[in-house]
Design a protein around this motif. Structure first.
Motif, PDB file in Angstrom:
ATOM      1  N   ASP A  48     -36.996  28.763 -22.716  1.00 50.13           N
ATOM      2  CA  ASP A  48     -37.555  29.788 -21.847  1.00 50.13           C
ATOM      3  C   ASP A  48     -36.698  31.044 -21.927  1.00 50.13           C
ATOM      4  N   GLU A  49     -37.254  32.069 -22.589  1.00 52.08           N
ATOM      5  CA  GLU A  49     -36.507  33.312 -22.738  1.00 52.08           C
ATOM      6  C   GLU A  49     -36.327  34.020 -21.396  1.00 52.08           C
ATOM      7  N   ASN A  50     -37.154  33.673 -20.418  1.00 51.18           N
ATOM      8  CA  ASN A  50     -37.075  34.300 -19.109  1.00 51.18           C
ATOM      9  C   ASN A  50     -36.336  33.425 -18.101  1.00 51.18           C
ATOM     10  N   SER A  51     -35.482  32.520 -18.584  1.00 52.25           N
ATOM     11  CA  SER A  51     -34.759  31.634 -17.685  1.00 52.25           C
ATOM     12  C   SER A  51     -33.891  32.457 -16.729  1.00 52.25           C
ATOM     13  N   SER A  52     -33.693  31.924 -15.530  1.00 53.08           N
ATOM     14  CA  SER A  52     -33.022  32.663 -14.473  1.00 53.08           C
ATOM     15  C   SER A  52     -31.573  32.973 -14.808  1.00 53.08           C
ATOM     16  N   ILE A  53     -31.152  34.171 -14.465  1.00 53.60           N
ATOM     17  CA  ILE A  53     -29.748  34.556 -14.624  1.00 53.60           C
ATOM     18  C   ILE A  53     -29.179  35.056 -13.302  1.00 53.60           C
ATOM     19  N   ASN A  54     -29.902  34.821 -12.190  1.00 57.70           N
ATOM     20  CA  ASN A  54     -29.438  35.204 -10.859  1.00 57.70           C
ATOM     21  C   ASN A  54     -29.775  34.092  -9.878  1.00 57.70           C
ATOM     22  N   LEU A  55     -29.034  34.042  -8.771  1.00 58.24           N
ATOM     23  CA  LEU A  55     -29.194  32.956  -7.818  1.00 58.24           C
ATOM     24  C   LEU A  55     -29.336  33.487  -6.397  1.00 58.24           C
ATOM     25  N   LEU A  56     -30.286  32.912  -5.649  1.00 56.57           N
ATOM     26  CA  LEU A  56     -30.379  33.107  -4.213  1.00 56.57           C
ATOM     27  C   LEU A  56     -30.022  31.790  -3.539  1.00 56.57           C
ATOM     28  N   ALA A  57     -29.020  31.810  -2.664  1.00 54.65           N
ATOM     29  CA  ALA A  57     -28.634  30.631  -1.894  1.00 54.65           C
ATOM     30  C   ALA A  57     -28.734  30.992  -0.421  1.00 54.65           C
ATOM     31  N   VAL A  58     -29.475  30.169   0.347  1.00 61.90           N
ATOM     32  CA  VAL A  58     -29.732  30.473   1.750  1.00 61.90           C
ATOM     33  C   VAL A  58     -29.488  29.232   2.598  1.00 61.90           C
ATOM     34  N   ALA A  59     -28.807  29.416   3.732  1.00 67.55           N
ATOM     35  CA  ALA A  59     -28.668  28.345   4.714  1.00 67.55           C
ATOM     36  C   ALA A  59     -29.880  28.412   5.636  1.00 67.55           C
ATOM     37  N   VAL A  60     -30.644  27.322   5.715  1.00 67.12           N
ATOM     38  CA  VAL A  60     -31.924  27.369   6.404  1.00 67.12           C
ATOM     39  C   VAL A  60     -32.070  26.238   7.418  1.00 67.12           C
ATOM     40  N   GLY A  61     -32.903  26.515   8.433  1.00 71.02           N
ATOM     41  CA  GLY A  61     -33.335  25.520   9.401  1.00 71.02           C
ATOM     42  C   GLY A  61     -34.853  25.610   9.507  1.00 71.02           C
ATOM     43  N   ILE A  62     -35.478  24.538   9.919  1.00 74.91           N
ATOM     44  CA  ILE A  62     -36.936  24.480   9.921  1.00 74.91           C
ATOM     45  C   ILE A  62     -37.559  25.492  10.869  1.00 74.91           C
ATOM     46  N   THR A  63     -36.840  25.922  11.910  1.00 76.63           N
ATOM     47  CA  THR A  63     -37.399  26.879  12.862  1.00 76.63           C
ATOM     48  C   THR A  63     -37.615  28.263  12.248  1.00 76.63           C
ATOM     49  N   GLN A  64     -36.960  28.550  11.136  1.00 79.59           N
ATOM     50  CA  GLN A  64     -37.114  29.848  10.468  1.00 79.59           C
ATOM     51  C   GLN A  64     -37.935  29.727   9.194  1.00 79.59           C
ATOM     52  N   ILE A  89     -33.160  18.637   8.039  1.00 84.02           N
ATOM     53  CA  ILE A  89     -34.612  18.462   7.838  1.00 84.02           C
ATOM     54  C   ILE A  89     -34.989  18.991   6.465  1.00 84.02           C
ATOM     55  N   VAL A  90     -35.494  18.109   5.612  1.00 85.50           N
ATOM     56  CA  VAL A  90     -35.860  18.484   4.254  1.00 85.50           C
ATOM     57  C   VAL A  90     -37.339  18.224   3.969  1.00 85.50           C
ATOM     58  N   ASP A  91     -37.845  17.086   4.409  1.00 80.02           N
ATOM     59  CA  ASP A  91     -39.219  16.692   4.070  1.00 80.02           C
ATOM     60  C   ASP A  91     -40.268  17.663   4.590  1.00 80.02           C
ATOM     61  N   GLU A  92     -40.015  18.317   5.707  1.00 73.31           N
ATOM     62  CA  GLU A  92     -41.017  19.203   6.274  1.00 73.31           C
ATOM     63  C   GLU A  92     -41.209  20.484   5.478  1.00 73.31           C
ATOM     64  N   TRP A  93     -40.395  20.705   4.458  1.00 74.20           N
ATOM     65  CA  TRP A  93     -40.569  21.860   3.577  1.00 74.20           C
ATOM     66  C   TRP A  93     -41.527  21.554   2.420  1.00 74.20           C
ATOM     67  N   ARG A  94     -41.982  20.328   2.331  1.00 72.17           N
ATOM     68  CA  ARG A  94     -42.850  19.935   1.217  1.00 72.17           C
ATOM     69  C   ARG A  94     -44.213  20.618   1.268  1.00 72.17           C
ATOM     70  N   ASP A  95     -44.563  21.188   2.409  1.00 76.60           N
ATOM     71  CA  ASP A  95     -45.855  21.861   2.527  1.00 76.60           C
ATOM     72  C   ASP A  95     -45.932  23.111   1.670  1.00 76.60           C
ATOM     73  N   PHE A  96     -44.801  23.673   1.320  1.00 80.42           N
ATOM     74  CA  PHE A  96     -44.805  24.905   0.529  1.00 80.42           C
ATOM     75  C   PHE A  96     -44.928  24.582  -0.962  1.00 80.42           C
ATOM     76  N   GLU A  97     -45.746  25.354  -1.652  1.00 77.17           N
ATOM     77  CA  GLU A  97     -46.022  25.075  -3.066  1.00 77.17           C
ATOM     78  C   GLU A  97     -44.782  25.216  -3.937  1.00 77.17           C
ATOM     79  N   TRP A  98     -43.808  25.970  -3.460  1.00 80.75           N
ATOM     80  CA  TRP A  98     -42.596  26.196  -4.259  1.00 80.75           C
ATOM     81  C   TRP A  98     -41.528  25.127  -4.022  1.00 80.75           C
ATOM     82  N   ASN A  99     -41.782  24.148  -3.170  1.00 85.39           N
ATOM     83  CA  ASN A  99     -40.758  23.199  -2.750  1.00 85.39           C
ATOM     84  C   ASN A  99     -40.050  22.515  -3.915  1.00 85.39           C
ATOM     85  N   ASP A 100     -40.810  22.095  -4.917  1.00 85.87           N
ATOM     86  CA  ASP A 100     -40.212  21.369  -6.045  1.00 85.87           C
ATOM     87  C   ASP A 100     -39.532  22.290  -7.051  1.00 85.87           C
ATOM     88  N   ARG A 101     -39.623  23.577  -6.838  1.00 83.61           N
ATOM     89  CA  ARG A 101     -39.008  24.524  -7.774  1.00 83.61           C
ATOM     90  C   ARG A 101     -37.632  24.989  -7.293  1.00 83.61           C
TER      91      ARG A 101
END
Length: 350
Positions: free
Chosen positions: A103-119, A145-157
Motif C-alpha cells: 500500500d503506497e498510501n500506508s499511514s505515516i502519522n498517528l492519532l492516539a486518544v484516551a476515550v470513554g464511552i460517554t464521549q 469499555i471496548v465492546d460498545e464501540w463495535r457499532d461504528f464501522e471503523w471499529n476494526d480499523r
C-alpha cells in the motif's frame, strides 16, 4: 685531555639469549615511540592531515565503528547474527495468512486518544476525519469499555488498548515507545473532548512541516474552554508562536506561557520531538501538569521557533470533565463525591 672511551657492549652469543635480549628491549622502545608520536600529533598543527596520510585516522575510525557495532546493539540482541535484528516496528495491521498488500498510501502519522464511552459521539467524528486522512488511530479506553464501540464501522480499523482509570500519559508511556512509532512523522496525542469540524489533518501536517514546528497544537476557537491566552486562535494568522499581554508577555519574552508553549489537551509531536518527550514522561505521571513547561527541552532547537500554534486549522475544546467522572446511569461511590482533581493536583505538585 683523555679521549672519552665507550666500552664495547657485549652481546649475548647464544641465539636464545639474543632473542630474549631483544624481546626485553622492544616493548620499552615501542612505548617510548608511542609517547613521542602522541606528543608530536597534538603539537603539530597539521597532525590530522599527517594521520590521514599515514592511514592511521582511518584505522582509528574503523576501530571506533567496529567497537560501536558490537556495543551499540539493543540489549539482549548481542548474541543474534548480524542482519536479524529489527530495531523498530509500526502499527500497520497484517493479514492472518498470506502476504500484506503493498500500500503506497500506508499511514505515516498517528492519532492516539484516551476515550470513554460517554464521549463516543465526539470521538466518532474525530476518528472518521483522521482515518479519511490516512492516519493510524489508537484508542486508549480508560473506562474499560471496548465492546460498545463495535457499532461504528471503523471499529476494526483502529487499535484498542484498555486499562481502567488511567490517563493518556500512562498509556503513552507504555504503548507509544519511540521505536514503535518510528515510522510516524507526527504523533497526535489528544483528549476526547475536542471538536474537529474546522480541522483538516492533512492540511495541518503540511503546515507544521513547512513551518518547521516540532511541537504544536491547533488553535482553540472562541467557543473553547481556554487555559492560556497563547492557544486562542488569531484569525489573521496562519501560525503564531507567541502571545502579548501587558506587563506579562511582550516581544522580548522567551519563556512559557508567552512563547514556546502548547496545552496538553491536543499536542502534536514530530518523530524527533516525541523520542525526547517520551523519556520525560514518568511512570507515575497521572496528568501532564508541569510537563508542558518542560517541552522546550525537546523542541529540537530554539523553542520560540520550533513550538507554535496553528491558527489555520483550529479545534474546539469543550472541557468535558472525564478524570474522576462516572459512567452514565451509574451511582457515584462515596470516594467519587469529592473532586479527585484536587487530589491529583496535590500529588503532581508535591
Amino acid at each position: 685531555m683523555k679521549p672519552l672511551v665507550i666500552p664495547p657492549v657485549s652481546l649475548p652469543s647464544d641465539s636464545k639469549s639474543r632473542r630474549s635480549h631483544w624481546c626485553s628491549v622492544f616493548p620499552a622502545a615501542s612505548f617510548l615511540f608511542l609517547i613521542f608520536f602522541a606528543v608530536y600529533a597534538f603539537i603539530a598543527p597539521d597532525y590530522k592531515e599527517r594521520l590521514s596520510r599515514w592511514g592511521i585516522a582511518d584505522t582509528f575510525q574503523n576501530f571506533k565503528f567496529s567497537n560501536c557495532k558490537n556495543q551499540c546493539r539493543p540489549p539482549g540482541s548481542e548474541s543474534l547474527p548480524e542482519g536479524i535484528v529489527s530495531k523498530t516496528s509500526n502499527f500497520q495491521m497484517r493479514p492472518l495468512w498470506g502476504f500484506p498488500k503493498n500500500d503506497e498510501n500506508s499511514s505515516i502519522n498517528l492519532l492516539a486518544v484516551a476515550v470513554g464511552i460517554t464521549q463516543r459521539d465526539l470521538v466518532n467524528k474525530m476518528v472518521k476525519k483522521f482515518l479519511s486522512s490516512n492516519f493510524s488511530v489508537m484508542l486508549f479506553h480508560y473506562d474499560g469499555i471496548v465492546d460498545e464501540w463495535r457499532d461504528f464501522e471503523w471499529n476494526d480499523r483502529v487499535i484498542h488498548v484498555s486499562a481502567r482509570n488511567q490517563t493518556k500519559w500512562w498509556f503513552a508511556k507504555r504503548f507509544l515507545h519511540p521505536d514503535i512509532v518510528a515510522a510516524c512523522n507526527y504523533i497526535f496525542l489528544w483528549d476526547e473532548d475536542l471538536g474537529v469540524e474546522n480541522f483538516n489533518p492533512k492540511q495541518y501536517v503540511s503546515i507544521v512541516k513547512s513551518e518547521g514546528l516540532h511541537i504544536s497544537q491547533p488553535a482553540l476557537d472562541y467557543k473553547s474552554l481556554v487555559h492560556q491566552q497563547i492557544t486562542v486562535r488569531a484569525s489573521k494568522s496562519g501560525v503564531h508562536r507567541r502571545t502579548y499581554k501587558p506587563g506579562i508577555c511582550d516581544g522580548n519574552s522567551t519563556a512559557p506561557p508567552c512563547t514556546g508553549w502548547v496545552e496538553m489537551m491536543a499536542p502534536v509531536f514530530s518523530r524527533a520531538a516525541w523520542r525526547c518527550v517520551w523519556y520525560m514522561i514518568q511512570n507515575d505521571l497521572i496528568h501532564a501538569w508541569g510537563l508542558d513547561y518542560q517541552l522546550g527541552y525537546c523542541s529540537q532547537g530554539d523553542r520560540t521557533k520550533n513550538i507554535g500554534i496553528v491558527d489555520a486549522e483550529y479545534i474546539v475544546h469543550y472541557g468535558h470533565p472525564t478524570l474522576g467522572g462516572v459512567v452514565e446511569n451509574e451511582e457515584p461511590s462515596r470516594s467519587q463525591k469529592t473532586d479527585p482533581r484536587l487530589e491529583v493536583s496535590a500529588y503532581q505538585r508535591k
